[in-house]
Design an enzyme around this catalytic site. Structure first.
Site, PDB file in Angstrom:
ATOM      1  N   GLU A 159      58.115  75.911  -8.676  1.00 46.71           N
ATOM      2  CA  GLU A 159      59.240  75.067  -9.098  1.00 46.71           C
ATOM      3  C   GLU A 159      60.556  75.836  -8.944  1.00 46.71           C
ATOM      4  O   GLU A 159      60.663  76.967  -9.370  1.00 46.71           O
ATOM      5  CB  GLU A 159      59.033  74.640 -10.564  1.00 46.71           C
ATOM      6  N   LYS A 218      58.619  82.168  -4.158  1.00 42.08           N
ATOM      7  CA  LYS A 218      59.247  81.905  -5.456  1.00 42.08           C
ATOM      8  C   LYS A 218      59.770  83.215  -6.060  1.00 42.08           C
ATOM      9  O   LYS A 218      60.915  83.283  -6.521  1.00 42.08           O
ATOM     10  CB  LYS A 218      58.230  81.229  -6.385  1.00 42.08           C
ATOM     11  N   CYS A 274      63.179  83.666 -16.540  1.00 45.68           N
ATOM     12  CA  CYS A 274      62.602  83.865 -15.203  1.00 45.68           C
ATOM     13  C   CYS A 274      63.059  85.113 -14.440  1.00 45.68           C
ATOM     14  O   CYS A 274      62.223  85.852 -13.943  1.00 45.68           O
ATOM     15  CB  CYS A 274      62.876  82.639 -14.345  1.00 45.68           C
TER      16      CYS A 274
HETATM   17  P1  NAI Z   1      57.189  77.045 -21.511  1.00 48.31           P
HETATM   18  O1  NAI Z   1      56.774  78.183 -22.377  1.00 48.31           O
HETATM   19  O2  NAI Z   1      58.407  76.255 -21.869  1.00 48.31           O
HETATM   20  O3  NAI Z   1      55.981  75.973 -21.387  1.00 48.31           O
HETATM   21  C1  NAI Z   1      54.662  76.323 -21.173  1.00 48.31           C
HETATM   22  C2  NAI Z   1      53.796  75.435 -22.055  1.00 48.31           C
HETATM   23  O4  NAI Z   1      52.430  75.607 -21.686  1.00 48.31           O
HETATM   24  C3  NAI Z   1      53.873  75.759 -23.545  1.00 48.31           C
HETATM   25  O5  NAI Z   1      54.321  74.617 -24.266  1.00 48.31           O
HETATM   26  C4  NAI Z   1      52.432  76.141 -23.924  1.00 48.31           C
HETATM   27  O6  NAI Z   1      52.061  75.707 -25.226  1.00 48.31           O
HETATM   28  C5  NAI Z   1      51.642  75.429 -22.854  1.00 48.31           C
HETATM   29  N1  NAI Z   1      50.304  75.978 -22.621  1.00 48.31           N
HETATM   30  C6  NAI Z   1      49.942  77.276 -22.436  1.00 48.31           C
HETATM   31  N2  NAI Z   1      48.617  77.366 -22.219  1.00 48.31           N
HETATM   32  C7  NAI Z   1      48.129  76.107 -22.276  1.00 48.31           C
HETATM   33  C8  NAI Z   1      46.824  75.549 -22.123  1.00 48.31           C
HETATM   34  N3  NAI Z   1      45.757  76.322 -21.840  1.00 48.31           N
HETATM   35  N4  NAI Z   1      46.667  74.214 -22.250  1.00 48.31           N
HETATM   36  C9  NAI Z   1      47.718  73.426 -22.525  1.00 48.31           C
HETATM   37  N5  NAI Z   1      48.994  73.893 -22.665  1.00 48.31           N
HETATM   38  C10 NAI Z   1      49.188  75.214 -22.542  1.00 48.31           C
HETATM   39  O7  NAI Z   1      57.327  77.642 -20.048  1.00 48.31           O
HETATM   40  P2  NAI Z   1      58.241  77.089 -18.842  1.00 48.31           P
HETATM   41  O8  NAI Z   1      59.621  77.582 -18.970  1.00 48.31           O
HETATM   42  O9  NAI Z   1      58.007  75.632 -18.669  1.00 48.31           O
HETATM   43  O10 NAI Z   1      57.600  77.861 -17.612  1.00 48.31           O
HETATM   44  C11 NAI Z   1      56.326  77.526 -17.089  1.00 48.31           C
HETATM   45  C12 NAI Z   1      56.136  78.250 -15.771  1.00 48.31           C
HETATM   46  O11 NAI Z   1      57.132  77.801 -14.835  1.00 48.31           O
HETATM   47  C13 NAI Z   1      56.317  79.760 -15.859  1.00 48.31           C
HETATM   48  O12 NAI Z   1      55.422  80.352 -14.963  1.00 48.31           O
HETATM   49  C14 NAI Z   1      57.741  79.977 -15.389  1.00 48.31           C
HETATM   50  O13 NAI Z   1      57.924  81.241 -14.820  1.00 48.31           O
HETATM   51  C15 NAI Z   1      57.877  78.910 -14.327  1.00 48.31           C
HETATM   52  N6  NAI Z   1      59.248  78.457 -14.075  1.00 48.31           N
HETATM   53  C16 NAI Z   1      60.120  78.262 -15.122  1.00 48.31           C
HETATM   54  C17 NAI Z   1      61.406  77.806 -14.875  1.00 48.31           C
HETATM   55  C18 NAI Z   1      62.365  77.606 -15.993  1.00 48.31           C
HETATM   56  O14 NAI Z   1      63.542  77.377 -15.706  1.00 48.31           O
HETATM   57  N7  NAI Z   1      61.960  77.644 -17.252  1.00 48.31           N
HETATM   58  C19 NAI Z   1      61.866  77.510 -13.511  1.00 48.31           C
HETATM   59  C20 NAI Z   1      60.855  77.692 -12.507  1.00 48.31           C
HETATM   60  C21 NAI Z   1      59.614  78.162 -12.793  1.00 48.31           C
END
Ligand code: NAI
Length: 383
Positions: A159, A218, A274
Site C-alpha cells: 500500500e 515498497k 512507516c
Molecule cells: P494498524 O496497527 O493501524 O492496524 C493493524 C491492525 O491489525 C490492528 O488493528 C490489529 O489489531 C490488527 N491485527 C493484528 N493481528 C491480527 C490478526 N491476527 N487478526 C485480526 N486482526 C489483527 O497498522 P497500519 O498502520 O494499518 O499498518 C498495517 C500495515 O500496512 C503495516 O505493515 C504498515 O507498515 C503498512 N502500511 C502502513 C501505512 C500507514 O500509513 N499507516 C502506509 C502503507 C503501508
C-alpha cells in the site's frame, strides 16, 4: 469473479483501502475483521477510529450494504474468495534483530488462521509492508497447514497511501503494484486483483511484477522518500551555520526537473509508523545479505533524522537563554503530520520528552489527538 473479500486488520491501511474497494465495487462484499473489539465497535459507530479526510463519507455510504466490520475472523475467512492481510508489522522490540527487523508475528498468526479455517481455495494478498521474501514464508505456512484440495495463491500488493491524503491516494493513485509468482496460477490470481483495481484506476497505472520486486519496491520507495527529508535536513544545518536560507536552497534545487520540488521541506524530522521502521527493515535485510556498506548508507538516513530532532530542541533551549526550566512552552500539533490523528513515532513525542527533561512546562494541543493518547505516548517506556 471475486465476490467476497475479507481484510484482516482494521487499521490505518486495512480500513481505508478496503472501504474504497467497497465504494468503487458495489457487487463485491467486503468484510474487514480485527481482533480488537474496541476498534471494530468504533468502525461501526458514528466516530470512526481513525481520522482521515473523506473517509467518513465513504464508510457511511457503504457500511451495512457491501462493507462490514466484525471480530468474527474465522467466518469472514471461510466466506472469502480473496483475503487481504493488512496487519501491523512493527519493528521487533526483543530477540534477534531487535530494534531493526520487522516483527512478523502478526503476519504469521493471521496466515496460520487462514490455513486452519479455510475450507475452499483463496487468493491471499500481502498488503502489510514486509521484508523481501515474506510471501515465501506465508506460502510455506499455508501449504503446511492446509487440508487437501485447497489452493492458496499469494500476491504482494503493498500500500502506498499516505496518512492525511489516504482517500485521494486510494481513489487516484500514482500506481498500484501487484506482484505474483511467475506461474500460470500466479498470473491468473494477479489478473483477478488487476480486474478489481481497474474498476476505477487506469490500466497503465496497475503495475504487475514478480513477488520479490513488489515487496522490495515498497521498502525502497519509503527509503527514498525519507532520504530526501534527511538530505534537506542535513542541508538545513549547513544553512543555519552559514546564513543561507534552507527554503531558498530547497526551491533552487527543486526547480531542477531531475530533482523535483516534493519532499524537500526542512523540518523537525520525519515521524509516522512507516519511514523509520521500513528503513531499519532495509538495513537489517542488507546486513543479513552481508552488505554492510549498503546497511550503513541507509542507516544514516535514520541517524540524520534523530540528529535533526535533537538539534531542533537544542536550538529552542539556546534561543531561550540556555534554559527552559519552568518556562511554559506551547506545542501546537502532536500527530506526526497534518490531517491525521496518528501519533506513532511523531517527532512531537521526542521534542516533548527533551523539553520535559530540561524541566520545561509543556502544554500540548492537537484537535485530532486526545489528552489520553498524548499522556500514553509520553509515558511509554523509553520516552
Ligand atoms: P494498524 O496497527 O493501524 O492496524 C493493524 C491492525 O491489525 C490492528 O488493528 C490489529 O489489531 C490488527 N491485527 C493484528 N493481528 C491480527 C490478526 N491476527 N487478526 C485480526 N486482526 C489483527 O497498522 P497500519 O498502520 O494499518 O499498518 C498495517 C500495515 O500496512 C503495516 O505493515 C504498515 O507498515 C503498512 N502500511 C502502513 C501505512 C500507514 O500509513 N499507516 C502506509 C502503507 C503501508
Amino acid at each position: 469473479m471475486v465476490k467476497n473479500i475479507c481484510c484482516i486488520g482494521a487499521g490505518y491501511v486495512g480500513g481505508p483501502s478496503c472501504a474504497v474497494i467497497a465504494y468503487k465495487c458495489h457487487d463485491i462484499k467486503i468484510t474487514i475483521v480485527d481482533l480488537n473489539q474496541a476498534r471494530i465497535d468504533a468502525w461501526n459507530s458514528d466516530v470512526l477510529p481513525i481520522y482521515e479526510p473523506g473517509l467518513d463519507e465513504i464508510v457511511f455510504a457503504r457500511r451495512g450494504k457491501n462493507l462490514f466490520f466484525t471480530t468474527e475472523v474465522d467466518q469472514a475467512i471461510i466466506d472469502a474468495d480473496m483475503i487481504f492481510v493488512s496487519v501491523n508489522t512493527p519493528t521487533k522490540k526483543a530477540g534477534m534483530g531487535a530494534g531493526m527487523a520487522a516483527d512478523l508475528a502478526y503476519i504469521e498468526n493471521a496466515t496460520r488462521r487462514i490455513a486452519q479455517v479455510a475450507t475452499s481455495s483463496k487468493i491471499v494478498i500481502e498488503k502489510s509492508t514486509v521484508p523481501c521474501r515474506t510471501a515465501q514464508s506465508m506460502r510455506t505456512v499455508l501449504e503446511a497447514n492446509s487440508s487437501g484440495g485447497i489452493r492458496f495463491d499469494i500476491l504482494s500488493n503493498p500500500e502506498f497511501l499516505a496518512e492525511g491524503t489516504a482517500i485521494k491516494d486510494l481513489t487516484n493513485p500514482d500506481r498500484v503494484l501487484i506482484g505474483c509468482l511467475q506461474t500460470p496460477e500466479g498470473f491468473a490470481a494477479q489478473q483477478k486483483l488487476v480486474s478489481i483495481y481497474t474498476n476505477w484506476i487506469p490500466k497503465e497505472r496497475v503495475i504487475t511484477m514478480n513477488l520479490w520486486s513488489s515487496e522490495l519496491s515498497k521498502l525502497a520507495a519509503n527509503a527514498l522518500l525519507a532520504q530526501r527529508i534527511s538530505s534537506i535536513n542535513a542541508l538545513s544545518a549547513i544553512c543555519e551555520a552559514t546564513g543561507a536560507d534552507v527554503d531558498e536552497v530547497a526551491y533552487a534545487c527543486g526547480t531542477d526537473s531531475r530533482i523535483g520540488p516534493k519532499f524537500l521541506k526542512a523540518s523537525v524530522g520525519f515521524g509516522g509508523s512507516c519511514f523509520q521502521k521500513d528503513i531499519l527493515n532495509l538495513v537489517y535485510l542488507s546486513e543479513q545479505l552481508y552488505l554492510p556498506e549498503v546497511a550503513a548508507y541507509w542507516k544514516s538516513v535514520v541517524t540524520m533524522n534523530e540528529y535533526q530532532k535533537q538539534r531542533f530542541t537544542h536550538r529552542i533551549v539556546r534561543t531561550l537563554f540556555n534554559t527552559v526550566t519552568f518556562k511554559r512552552i506551547a506545542l501546537l500539533g502532536f500527530a506526526f503530520k497534518k490531517d491525521t490523528g496518528d501519533t506513532r513515532e511523531s517527532a512531537a513525542i521526542t521534542l516533548c520528552s527533551y523539553l520535559i527533561q530540561e524541566r520545561a512546562h509543556v502544554a500540548v494541543y492537537d484537535p485530532k489527538v486526545g489528552a489520553k493518547q498524548i499522556r500514553m505516548d509520553l509515558t511509554e517506556p523509553g520516552v
